[in-house]
Design a protein around this motif. Sequence first.
Motif, PDB file in Angstrom:
ATOM      1  N   GLU A 139       0.864  -1.202   0.000  1.00 46.94           N
ATOM      2  CA  GLU A 139       0.000   0.000   0.000  1.00 46.94           C
ATOM      3  C   GLU A 139       0.889   1.237   0.000  1.00 46.94           C
ATOM      4  OE1 GLU A 139      -3.363  -0.138   0.456  1.00 46.94           O
ATOM      5  OE2 GLU A 139      -3.608  -2.278   0.972  1.00 46.94           O
ATOM      6  N   ASN A 140       0.426   2.295  -0.661  1.00 39.57           N
ATOM      7  CA  ASN A 140       1.210   3.531  -0.573  1.00 39.57           C
ATOM      8  C   ASN A 140       0.344   4.720  -0.245  1.00 39.57           C
ATOM      9  OD1 ASN A 140       0.612   5.317  -3.051  1.00 39.57           O
ATOM     10  ND2 ASN A 140       0.787   3.243  -3.922  1.00 39.57           N
ATOM     11  N   GLN A 141       0.967   5.666   0.440  1.00 42.68           N
ATOM     12  CA  GLN A 141       0.313   6.944   0.729  1.00 42.68           C
ATOM     13  C   GLN A 141       1.260   8.036   0.278  1.00 42.68           C
ATOM     14  OE1 GLN A 141      -0.444   6.866   4.936  1.00 42.68           O
ATOM     15  NE2 GLN A 141      -2.621   6.459   4.560  1.00 42.68           N
ATOM     16  N   SER A 189       6.162   0.355   8.344  1.00 45.32           N
ATOM     17  CA  SER A 189       6.085   1.161   7.133  1.00 45.32           C
ATOM     18  C   SER A 189       7.442   1.791   6.827  1.00 45.32           C
ATOM     19  CB  SER A 189       4.992   2.216   7.254  1.00 45.32           C
ATOM     20  OG  SER A 189       5.400   3.170   8.198  1.00 45.32           O
ATOM     21  N   ILE A 205       6.465   9.589   0.317  1.00 41.34           N
ATOM     22  CA  ILE A 205       5.757   8.359  -0.026  1.00 41.34           C
ATOM     23  C   ILE A 205       5.938   7.385   1.125  1.00 41.34           C
ATOM     24  CG2 ILE A 205       5.559   6.466  -1.695  1.00 41.34           C
ATOM     25  CD1 ILE A 205       6.864   8.297  -3.773  1.00 41.34           C
ATOM     26  N   GLN A 206       4.833   6.856   1.587  1.00 38.81           N
ATOM     27  CA  GLN A 206       4.888   5.901   2.691  1.00 38.81           C
ATOM     28  C   GLN A 206       4.374   4.552   2.181  1.00 38.81           C
ATOM     29  OE1 GLN A 206       4.212   7.757   6.169  1.00 38.81           O
ATOM     30  NE2 GLN A 206       4.312   5.964   7.483  1.00 38.81           N
ATOM     31  N   ARG A 238       2.104  12.160   0.046  1.00 37.67           N
ATOM     32  CA  ARG A 238       1.784  13.464   0.620  1.00 37.67           C
ATOM     33  C   ARG A 238       2.723  14.504   0.010  1.00 37.67           C
ATOM     34  NH1 ARG A 238       3.144  15.857   5.430  1.00 37.67           N
ATOM     35  NH2 ARG A 238       4.677  14.232   5.818  1.00 37.67           N
ATOM     36  N   TYR A 243       7.571  15.097  -2.639  1.00 34.73           N
ATOM     37  CA  TYR A 243       6.495  14.255  -2.115  1.00 34.73           C
ATOM     38  C   TYR A 243       7.049  13.260  -1.108  1.00 34.73           C
ATOM     39  CZ  TYR A 243       3.853  16.164  -5.953  1.00 34.73           C
ATOM     40  OH  TYR A 243       3.218  17.039  -6.797  1.00 34.73           O
ATOM     41  N   ARG A 274       0.750  10.025  -8.862  1.00 35.98           N
ATOM     42  CA  ARG A 274      -0.077   8.846  -8.546  1.00 35.98           C
ATOM     43  C   ARG A 274      -0.269   7.960  -9.765  1.00 35.98           C
ATOM     44  NH1 ARG A 274      -3.719  11.652  -4.630  1.00 35.98           N
ATOM     45  NH2 ARG A 274      -2.888  10.972  -2.627  1.00 35.98           N
TER      46      ARG A 274
END
Length: 851
Positions: free
Chosen positions: A776-778, A822, A788-789, A780, A786, A839
Motif C-alpha cells: 500500500e502507498n500513501q 512502514s 511516499i509511505q 503526501r 512528495y 499517482r
Amino acid sequence: MKMAPSLLTLVLLVVAINPPCSAQSDNPSRLTLQLRDGWQFREAKKKEWYPAKVPGCVHADLLENKLIEDPFYRDNEQKLQWIGKTDWEYRTQFNLSTEFLQHKNIELVFEGLDTYASVFLNDAKVLSANNMFRRWEINCERDLKVGQNTLRILFRSPINEILPVLKQMKYQLPAPNDQGEKTSPYTRKAPYHYGWDWGPRLVTSGIWKPVYLQAWDQAILRDFTIRQNHVTPGEAKLTAEFLVESATDAEARITVDEVQDLLPRTEQTVRLSAGENTLLMEFSVSEPELWWPNGYGPQPLYTLRAKLLVGSDFCDQRSVRIGLRSLELRQQPDAWGKSFAFIINGVPIFAKGGNWIPADSFANRVTPERYRQLVQSCHDANMNMLRLWGGGYYEDDEFYALCDELGILVWQDFMFACSLYPGDPGFLENVKQEAIDNVRRLRNHPAIALWCGNNEVETGWVHWGWKRELPAGLWDDYLKLFHAVLPEVCTRLDPERPYWPSSPSSNLEDDPDSQKTGDVHFWGVWHAALPFKEYEQQFPRFMSEYGFQSFPDIRTVQSYTLPEDRNIQSPVMMAHQKHPRGNQLIREYMLRAYPEPKDFESFLYVSQVLQAEGIKIGAEHLRRNMPRVMGSLYWQIDDCWPVASWSSLDYFGHWKGLQYYARRFYNDLLVSPHEESNQINIYVVSDRMKATHVTLHTQLLDFAGKSVMEENSEIEVLPLKSAVYKKYDRTQMLQGKEASKLVLLSELMLDGKALSTNLLFFAPFKEMGLPKPRIENQIRQTGKNYQIQLSSDSLARAVYLSLNQGDGFFSDNYFDVLPGRSVALEFQPAGTMTLESLRQNLKIRSLVDAF
Ligand code: BMA
C-alpha cells in the motif's frame, strides 16, 4: 587559528603584515586572451568548413553539425569507425591590437590537444604535439601581427599514425582492450577511446581543453603550491613554493593572503634572476581546522592567493585552494603480512568507494552539473574514496574540487592500463613531461591520497602470459617507467604524497595479487564465474577492484533502442554490452538464485538486484575484516555511455540498485549478521571516532511478520572497529522451523531511529516461496517534493519505485519492506509534477512481481 611566519629557506625578508600592503591595481599585468570563438573544422583537405566548439572533439562537432548520427544510438558506433582513421583540421581567426603586441612575452597555451597535432600560427608551424595529457606553451611573439591572425591545427589520425610502427615491430605490445588495430600503447591518449569492456571505440581528435594567449612583461608566476610538511591539531607547518619567471634580474615582493581573510597575510621580498626562479616561503598555522574524509569530520578549505610585484608593477597572481590534513600510506608488518592503510590526521581510514571511469566518451560533454551530480551521489552513498582508474584521463579540475569539498579521497592512477609500453627515451621523456604537468596541476588538492603508476600492468606481466611470451626487455621498460620516471617526478614535485607502482601491486615484494601486502583486484566472481560467497574467502589488505555487471534501467535502455531491440540477445543490446560473455554471465548468476524473469523489463530490474546483493556480500565481508582489510573500492562507479556494465550510476546518473545498497553497506555504523559454522554472529562495524551507545535489535520472523525470536540488547559500539556483539547458535535460534521460510532482522536503534538495518536470509530467493505482497502507498506533498509511505502485508523484497513517465529522484529504493512496518521516503521530481500525475505514473514492484 593563527598563522605565523617562521624560518625561511631562501629568502631575504619575511614580514607578516595585517592589514593589507601598499596600494596596487586590482589586475595583474599578465593578460589572458581566450581563443574560444570562431572555430571551424573540416576533414583534412576537403573543401567545406563547419562551425566547431572549442574545447571539444571531432565527434561532438560532427554530431552538432548533423553530419553523423548519435554515436550512442543503437549500433551507430560501428558505422563511425572512419572518424578515428581520418585526419581533421581546425582553424580560427582572432584580432590583436597594437597594445597587446607591445608585451615583451606572448605565449600560446594549449591546456590539451588530442593528440597528434601540428599547430600553425599565421602559417608558421609553431608546435608538433603528441600527448593528449600535456600542456603546451609556445613563445609566439614573432609569429603574431596587428589585426587578423589565423590559428590552424591539423590532427593526424591517432590510429594511422601508429600503423607503420606496428608493421616494423617483431612483437605486439599487449592491448587486450583495443577493439581493432592494437595501437593504443604507443600513443599518449585516453586508452578507453580505443574501446574497453564497458566502452565503445570512439577514437577522438580535437582541442579538448582551453586554448589562449598569455602576455606578460617583467615577470610571471608560473606555479604556486603549498606543501604540507607537518600537520597536527596543534600546528600546520607549510611551505609555499613559487615558480617565477623573470625577464631580468629584479627585486620583487610576494604576498600571500587568504581570500576570505581566514588566515593572516604574509609577505616577502626576494631577488629574482633573469629566467626561472624557485622560491620558498615557510609558514605555520597554529591550531588549524583540519580537513577530513567524508564521515570523519568537516572539509574546511582555504583559498590562498599569491601576488607577485616588481617595484610598483603588479605582475601576476595565482590562487590555490587547500585543506590542511596529514596523510600517510601505512605499510607496517603485522600478523597478516604488511598493512596497506591510509591514515588521515592520525586516524586509519577504511576506504569505502569505487572506481571512477570517464563520465563520457567525449570529455567536454561532462558539465560541472554532471560532475556534481555524480560526485555528490558518491558522497551521499557514504563513500570516502574514489579510485581514478588509469584507462581514462586525468580529470578536470572541477572533479577534484568537488572531491575536496565533499571529502572524497582520490586514488590517482597515471594513465596506463592493461598494456605494456615502449621504453625508448622519447617515450619516457614524453611521459615525464606529462607527469610533471599533471602533478603540478593537481598536487594542491587535499583529496588526492595517492599517485599510482598504472592499472593491472604488473599483474598482466606475471599472470596474463606476457612474461612467458614477450621479450624480457619489456620488463626493463616497465621498471624504467613505473619504478623510475614516475616516482622520481612524484618525489621531486610532491614529496608528501605516497607513490604506488601499480594496482594491484605488491611493490615487487611478492606476487602482484598477494593478499599479504599491497592492493588486490579480485575477479574470481564475474570473470571466473565463482559464486558471490567466494568474496568471503578473500582477505586482501586493500581491495581496489571487485565487481559485477547489471543492466541500466528501462529509461536508459530506451534511449538507445527501438522497441524491437528490447531483448537481451538482440544485436543492439549486444552492441551495448562490451564484455564478450557479459549477458550470458548475468543470466547464469541470475538463474542460480532466481527463477527466469518474466519479461525484458523485469530482467533489467532483477539484474540490478543481483548485482547489488552480490557486491553487498563482498563489501560487508571486507568491512567486517577491518583492520586486516582497509579498503573496499568496487568496480565501477559510473559509465561513459548507456551500456550494461559494472557501474552503480548509469550514464545519465540514475542510481542503480547498487548505489542504494552502497549507501547502506558503507554507512558509518553497519550491522552485519553473518553465518559462521552453525553460528550466527552479529557484527557491528564502526567508522566513527567515538563510541556509540545503541540498542541492537534482533528478530527472527516469518514472511507474514510472525515473530519467532526477538531480543534487544544495549551495546557500546567501539570506535573504528569491527566486532561481534551478539552470537546465536543457528539450530537453537531456528527452533526446528524451516529456515528458508524465515528472515533474521538486525538493526541498530538510537532514539527510535534505525541507524543500520540488515536482513539475513537462509536460502536463495527461488527457494523461499515468498508470497506476493500487497504493497500500500500513501503520498503526501511536501513543498516541491512528495513523501511516499509504503507498507506491506508480507515481506516485500527489493521494492523498486519507478515512473512510467517523467523523471525524478527517490531518496530510497531497492529496499525490503517487512510486514507491519512502514517505510517512508522522499520523491524529488525533476521538473514540476502534480500529485495526480505522480499517482498515475508511479510504479511499485517487488521481486515477486518480476517472475
Ligand atoms: C578491471 C579494470 C578494467 C575492466 C574491469 C572489468 O580489471 O581494471 O580493466 O574494465 O576489470 O573487466
